[in-house]
Write a protein that holds these residues in place. Structure first.
Motif, PDB file in Angstrom:
ATOM      1  N   LEU A 498     122.459  39.383 -27.312  1.00  0.00           N
ATOM      2  CA  LEU A 498     121.459  38.518 -26.823  1.00  0.00           C
ATOM      3  C   LEU A 498     120.958  37.134 -27.298  1.00  0.00           C
ATOM      4  CD1 LEU A 498     119.409  41.759 -28.602  1.00  0.00           C
ATOM      5  CD2 LEU A 498     119.444  40.963 -26.009  1.00  0.00           C
ATOM      6  N   CYS A 499     121.308  36.755 -27.943  1.00  0.00           N
ATOM      7  CA  CYS A 499     121.573  35.202 -28.886  1.00  0.00           C
ATOM      8  C   CYS A 499     122.461  34.031 -27.164  1.00  0.00           C
ATOM      9  CB  CYS A 499     122.753  35.098 -29.767  1.00  0.00           C
ATOM     10  SG  CYS A 499     122.315  33.484 -30.584  1.00  0.00           S
ATOM     11  N   ALA A 500     122.856  34.239 -26.956  1.00  0.00           N
ATOM     12  CA  ALA A 500     123.902  33.877 -25.911  1.00  0.00           C
ATOM     13  C   ALA A 500     122.925  34.285 -24.671  1.00  0.00           C
ATOM     14  CB  ALA A 500     125.002  34.380 -25.171  1.00  0.00           C
ATOM     15  N   VAL A 501     122.633  35.598 -24.303  1.00  0.00           N
ATOM     16  CA  VAL A 501     121.341  35.472 -23.009  1.00  0.00           C
ATOM     17  C   VAL A 501     120.180  34.111 -23.296  1.00  0.00           C
ATOM     18  CG1 VAL A 501     119.736  36.622 -21.997  1.00  0.00           C
ATOM     19  CG2 VAL A 501     121.750  37.567 -22.763  1.00  0.00           C
ATOM     20  N   SER A 502     119.448  34.381 -24.595  1.00  0.00           N
ATOM     21  CA  SER A 502     118.320  33.491 -24.846  1.00  0.00           C
ATOM     22  C   SER A 502     118.485  31.813 -24.791  1.00  0.00           C
ATOM     23  CB  SER A 502     117.502  33.298 -26.307  1.00  0.00           C
ATOM     24  OG  SER A 502     118.571  33.193 -27.575  1.00  0.00           O
ATOM     25  N   VAL A 503     119.977  31.830 -25.616  1.00  0.00           N
ATOM     26  CA  VAL A 503     120.561  30.442 -25.151  1.00  0.00           C
ATOM     27  C   VAL A 503     120.266  29.477 -24.429  1.00  0.00           C
ATOM     28  CG1 VAL A 503     122.080  28.267 -26.029  1.00  0.00           C
ATOM     29  CG2 VAL A 503     121.310  30.127 -27.262  1.00  0.00           C
ATOM     30  N   ALA A 504     121.588  30.682 -22.745  1.00  0.00           N
ATOM     31  CA  ALA A 504     121.398  30.345 -21.497  1.00  0.00           C
ATOM     32  C   ALA A 504     119.798  30.541 -21.097  1.00  0.00           C
ATOM     33  CB  ALA A 504     121.940  31.534 -21.123  1.00  0.00           C
ATOM     34  N   GLY A 505     118.940  31.389 -21.212  1.00  0.00           N
ATOM     35  CA  GLY A 505     117.731  30.979 -19.862  1.00  0.00           C
ATOM     36  C   GLY A 505     117.407  29.789 -21.419  1.00  0.00           C
ATOM     37  N   ALA A 506     116.954  29.030 -22.517  1.00  0.00           N
ATOM     38  CA  ALA A 506     116.433  28.175 -22.571  1.00  0.00           C
ATOM     39  C   ALA A 506     117.363  27.186 -22.124  1.00  0.00           C
ATOM     40  CB  ALA A 506     117.099  28.045 -24.186  1.00  0.00           C
ATOM     41  N   VAL A 507     118.481  26.957 -22.109  1.00  0.00           N
ATOM     42  CA  VAL A 507     119.277  25.853 -21.042  1.00  0.00           C
ATOM     43  C   VAL A 507     118.832  25.561 -19.311  1.00  0.00           C
ATOM     44  CG1 VAL A 507     122.107  24.799 -20.085  1.00  0.00           C
ATOM     45  CG2 VAL A 507     121.345  26.157 -22.679  1.00  0.00           C
ATOM     46  N   VAL A 508     118.656  26.988 -19.070  1.00  0.00           N
ATOM     47  CA  VAL A 508     118.345  26.687 -17.610  1.00  0.00           C
ATOM     48  C   VAL A 508     116.593  26.410 -17.306  1.00  0.00           C
ATOM     49  CG1 VAL A 508     117.973  28.122 -15.568  1.00  0.00           C
ATOM     50  CG2 VAL A 508     120.520  28.799 -16.625  1.00  0.00           C
ATOM     51  N   GLY A 509     116.067  26.850 -18.634  1.00  0.00           N
ATOM     52  CA  GLY A 509     114.813  26.037 -18.791  1.00  0.00           C
ATOM     53  C   GLY A 509     114.780  24.595 -18.693  1.00  0.00           C
ATOM     54  N   VAL A 510     115.007  23.891 -19.659  1.00  0.00           N
ATOM     55  CA  VAL A 510     115.960  23.110 -19.309  1.00  0.00           C
ATOM     56  C   VAL A 510     116.539  21.586 -18.831  1.00  0.00           C
ATOM     57  CG1 VAL A 510     116.370  21.162 -20.927  1.00  0.00           C
ATOM     58  CG2 VAL A 510     115.459  22.510 -22.226  1.00  0.00           C
ATOM     59  N   ALA A 511     117.226  22.443 -18.164  1.00  0.00           N
ATOM     60  CA  ALA A 511     117.141  21.764 -16.478  1.00  0.00           C
ATOM     61  C   ALA A 511     116.515  21.635 -15.575  1.00  0.00           C
ATOM     62  CB  ALA A 511     118.965  22.589 -16.003  1.00  0.00           C
ATOM     63  N   ALA A 512     115.805  23.044 -15.214  1.00  0.00           N
ATOM     64  CA  ALA A 512     114.767  22.944 -14.423  1.00  0.00           C
ATOM     65  C   ALA A 512     114.218  22.635 -14.746  1.00  0.00           C
ATOM     66  CB  ALA A 512     114.502  24.766 -14.453  1.00  0.00           C
ATOM     67  N   LEU A 513     113.385  21.826 -16.020  1.00  0.00           N
ATOM     68  CA  LEU A 513     111.967  20.955 -16.522  1.00  0.00           C
ATOM     69  C   LEU A 513     112.614  19.708 -15.718  1.00  0.00           C
ATOM     70  CD1 LEU A 513     111.235  22.850 -19.782  1.00  0.00           C
ATOM     71  CD2 LEU A 513     110.086  22.536 -17.330  1.00  0.00           C
ATOM     72  N   ALA A 514     114.011  18.727 -16.048  1.00  0.00           N
ATOM     73  CA  ALA A 514     114.871  17.558 -16.159  1.00  0.00           C
ATOM     74  C   ALA A 514     115.102  17.584 -14.294  1.00  0.00           C
ATOM     75  CB  ALA A 514     115.817  18.044 -16.272  1.00  0.00           C
ATOM     76  N   ALA A 515     115.836  18.787 -13.487  1.00  0.00           N
ATOM     77  CA  ALA A 515     115.263  18.916 -12.430  1.00  0.00           C
ATOM     78  C   ALA A 515     113.972  19.157 -11.041  1.00  0.00           C
ATOM     79  CB  ALA A 515     115.683  19.997 -11.673  1.00  0.00           C
ATOM     80  N   GLY A 516     113.550  19.204 -12.244  1.00  0.00           N
ATOM     81  CA  GLY A 516     111.683  18.519 -11.662  1.00  0.00           C
ATOM     82  C   GLY A 516     111.605  20.670 -10.729  1.00  0.00           C
ATOM     83  N   TRP A 517     112.013  21.207 -10.600  1.00  0.00           N
ATOM     84  CA  TRP A 517     111.978  22.568 -10.214  1.00  0.00           C
ATOM     85  C   TRP A 517     111.015  23.511 -11.169  1.00  0.00           C
ATOM     86  CZ3 TRP A 517     117.606  24.430 -11.572  1.00  0.00           C
ATOM     87  CH2 TRP A 517     118.237  23.642 -10.366  1.00  0.00           C
ATOM     88  N   ILE A 518     110.635  23.275 -12.151  1.00  0.00           N
ATOM     89  CA  ILE A 518     109.290  23.809 -12.604  1.00  0.00           C
ATOM     90  C   ILE A 518     108.804  23.276 -13.404  1.00  0.00           C
ATOM     91  CG2 ILE A 518     110.342  25.855 -12.843  1.00  0.00           C
ATOM     92  CD1 ILE A 518     109.932  25.395 -15.664  1.00  0.00           C
ATOM     93  N   GLU A 519     107.326  22.881 -13.151  1.00  0.00           N
ATOM     94  CA  GLU A 519     106.580  21.433 -14.413  1.00  0.00           C
ATOM     95  C   GLU A 519     105.673  21.712 -15.531  1.00  0.00           C
ATOM     96  OE1 GLU A 519     104.503  19.421 -11.245  1.00  0.00           O
ATOM     97  OE2 GLU A 519     106.177  18.840 -10.096  1.00  0.00           O
ATOM     98  N   LEU A 520     105.487  21.289 -16.052  1.00  0.00           N
ATOM     99  CA  LEU A 520     104.805  21.787 -17.378  1.00  0.00           C
ATOM    100  C   LEU A 520     103.445  22.224 -17.125  1.00  0.00           C
ATOM    101  CD1 LEU A 520     106.493  20.666 -20.267  1.00  0.00           C
ATOM    102  CD2 LEU A 520     106.026  22.947 -19.011  1.00  0.00           C
TER     103      LEU A 520
END
Length: 520
Positions: A498-520
């Motif tokens: 579960l910890c690995a899944v949450s960390v992986a999701g966080a990494v994808v989220g940060v990458a998506a924000l950095a790449a502009g795939w999602i916006e705040l």
């Protein structure tokens, strides 16, 4: 347990919990649900749908949330050993790590939501004091900070005193909303209402209207679990469930009424263009400027009341989680007045941090509203799923024994008590049929609540799932701190996954924000 008359903090067992009546518990449910959302409902609905779509959306949302309210009512009776409802149910059903996530997510959502209250207050005052802008100027942040820490000092005086103030504020903020509904009915124009029935040209199909409006109902219903969070403070355990249902039904009637009567005052397109709080604009068009002032004053009282209720609940969740060894030990300390000061301090501090962040965000208010909903839906989903899990069992009731839970989970503090029948149910002739019928009804309610909550989480979209991972993953540090204090293994194999899944999701989220795939 030790404390003196000066308010020395205690740990673990702590001071006796303050006892709250049915009326006060119900007021806390209403107070936590009736906040900023109700004053923004006319515009949020008009952005998406007409009268027909609004009626369908409220029917669906009302049914789904009522099922969730029934789930909390049933769990309060079936598992009276579990305190701080949402968090405790997740832990009992799915283990310590998911229980920790539920506690942290619920707490973090409250802190984020609290910031939106101050932003909206400053935005409302900003209509007459331009220096406050839309609630995101430096002056607005400074004044909001004074408010944050002023409430910290108030709540620190004692839970019973703060709860009593919440009851008074709840009554005070309901009055302007009811006056709005009555006046809107008096000035109701049947012709305008009929024109709004099918929706404006921009609204799309009825299905699209309902779907879009459903998302707007999530935030306004948050707080339905208010009484279950304060279960340890109730004078009578059965009052927890009663307060949940009474509070929900009262608030549902208010929310639906505010939305529907607005369609009889202005065309849907004009409502969609109103400045928030849109309820003020609707009443102003009916009765003049005093209507706007009246609603704006009611909003300030309402939001302050909601802030008080949510701050109390947020601190309570951290405190109980720490008592159960799922948070670091410093969070389990409380004063002789039954106030978990470290948990309250941490709650206020996070709200302060988020408040500062709003100064650097283009659309912090709306984003914070949606993030609050997404973070809260995860604990709700786990609580509803736990209800499904225990309703499927054959035991009629549970009896606290301080040991392992009926589902085998650690530290739930109850054991199943079975009847003398061959399947562990009641003996023939002693109400076994009624008991099985009751379990079947409760199971159906729990399944509907689970499916509804899962749908809402899905409807929130991938964006908020990823952002939620960004919030949840770093919180594991607190979990690790608690495990180290207990000299326990940091993660079991399942928890490590579960910890690995949450960390992986966080990494994808940060990458998506950095790449502009999602916006705040």
């Amino acid at each position: 347990m030790s404390h003196d008359d000066t308010g020395t903090e205690t740990s673990r067992g702590g001071p006796p919990a303050a006892k709250l009546t049915l009326l006060t518990l119900t007021a806390m449910v209403v107070g936590s649900m009736v906040g900023a959302g109700v004053f923004s409902l006319p515009r949020r609905f008009a952005d998406e749908t007409g009268v027909a779509g609004a009626l369908i959306a409220w029917a669906i949302a009302g049914t789904g949330m009522l099922m969730l309210a029934f789930v909390f009512q049933s769990l309060a009776v079936r598992r009276p050993d579990l305190d701080a409802g949402v968090y405790a149910y997740a832990k009992a059903g799915f283990g310590e790590y998911l229980g920790f996530f539920a506690a942290f997510g619920y707490w973090a959502s409250a802190c984020v939501g609290n910031v939106t209250y101050w932003v909206l207050i400053m935005s409302t005052i900003g209509s007459v004091w331009p220096a406050l802008g839309d609630g995101d100027t430096v002056l607005a942040a400074v004044l909001s900070s004074f408010g944050l820490w002023g409430f910290f000092l108030l709540i620190r005086r004692g839970v019973k005193e703060a709860a009593a103030i919440n009851r008074i504020v709840t009554v005070a903020k309901i009055v302007p909303i009811l006056v709005f509904v009555v006046l809107a009915l008096f000035f109701f124009d049947a012709g305008v209402f009929a024109d709004n029935f099918g929706g404006a040209d921009y609204a799309g199909s009825l299905f699209d209207q309902v779907r879009g409006t459903m998302l707007a109902t999530v935030f306004v219903f948050l707080g339905v679990e208010g009484a279950s969070v304060y279960s340890r403070h109730a004078k009578r355990r059965e009052d927890v469930g009663r307060a949940t249902v009474l509070g929900f039904l009262s608030v549902f009637a208010v929310f639906a009424s505010v939305t529907i009567v607005s369609y009889g005052i202005l065309p849907m397109g004009e409502i969609a263009e109103l400045r928030q709080p849109s309820m003020a604009g609707v009443l102003e068009s009916a009765v003049g400027t005093w209507g706007k002032v009246f609603v704006s004053a009611g909003l300030v009282v309402s939001v302050l009341g909601a802030y008080l209720a949510w701050t109390l609940m947020a601190a309570e969740v951290l405190f109980v989680a720490a008592k159960d060894d799922d948070m670091p030990r410093f969070l389990r300390r409380a004063t002789a007045a039954d106030v978990p000061v470290p948990a309250l301090l941490m709650t206020t501090a996070l709200s302060q941090v988020v408040l500062v962040v709003t100064l650097f965000s283009d659309d912090a208010f709306n984003f914070a509203l949606d993030l609050t909903s997404a973070l809260t839906l995860i604990p709700f989903l786990l609580a509803a799923a736990f209800a499904v899990k225990i309703m499927r069992r054959t035991g009629d009731r549970t009896v606290p024994d301080g040991g392992r839970g009926a589902d085998g989970g650690p530290g739930t503090g109850a054991r199943p008590e079975r009847g003398g029948g061959p399947e562990g149910g009641a003996r023939p002739g002693d109400g076994g049929v009624a008991a099985r019928s009751g379990r079947g009804r409760d199971l159906t309610v729990a399944v509907v609540a689970t499916l509804y909550t899962a749908f809402l989480l899905y409807a929130a979209g991938l964006k908020f799932v990823l952002v939620s991972f960004i919030v949840y993953a770093p919180a594991t540090i607190l979990f690790v701190m608690a495990r180290r204090e207990q000299r326990r293994k940091l993660f079991s194999p399942g928890e490590a996954v579960l910890c690995a899944v949450s960390v992986a999701g966080a990494v994808v989220g940060v990458a998506a924000l950095a790449a502009g795939w999602i916006e705040l």
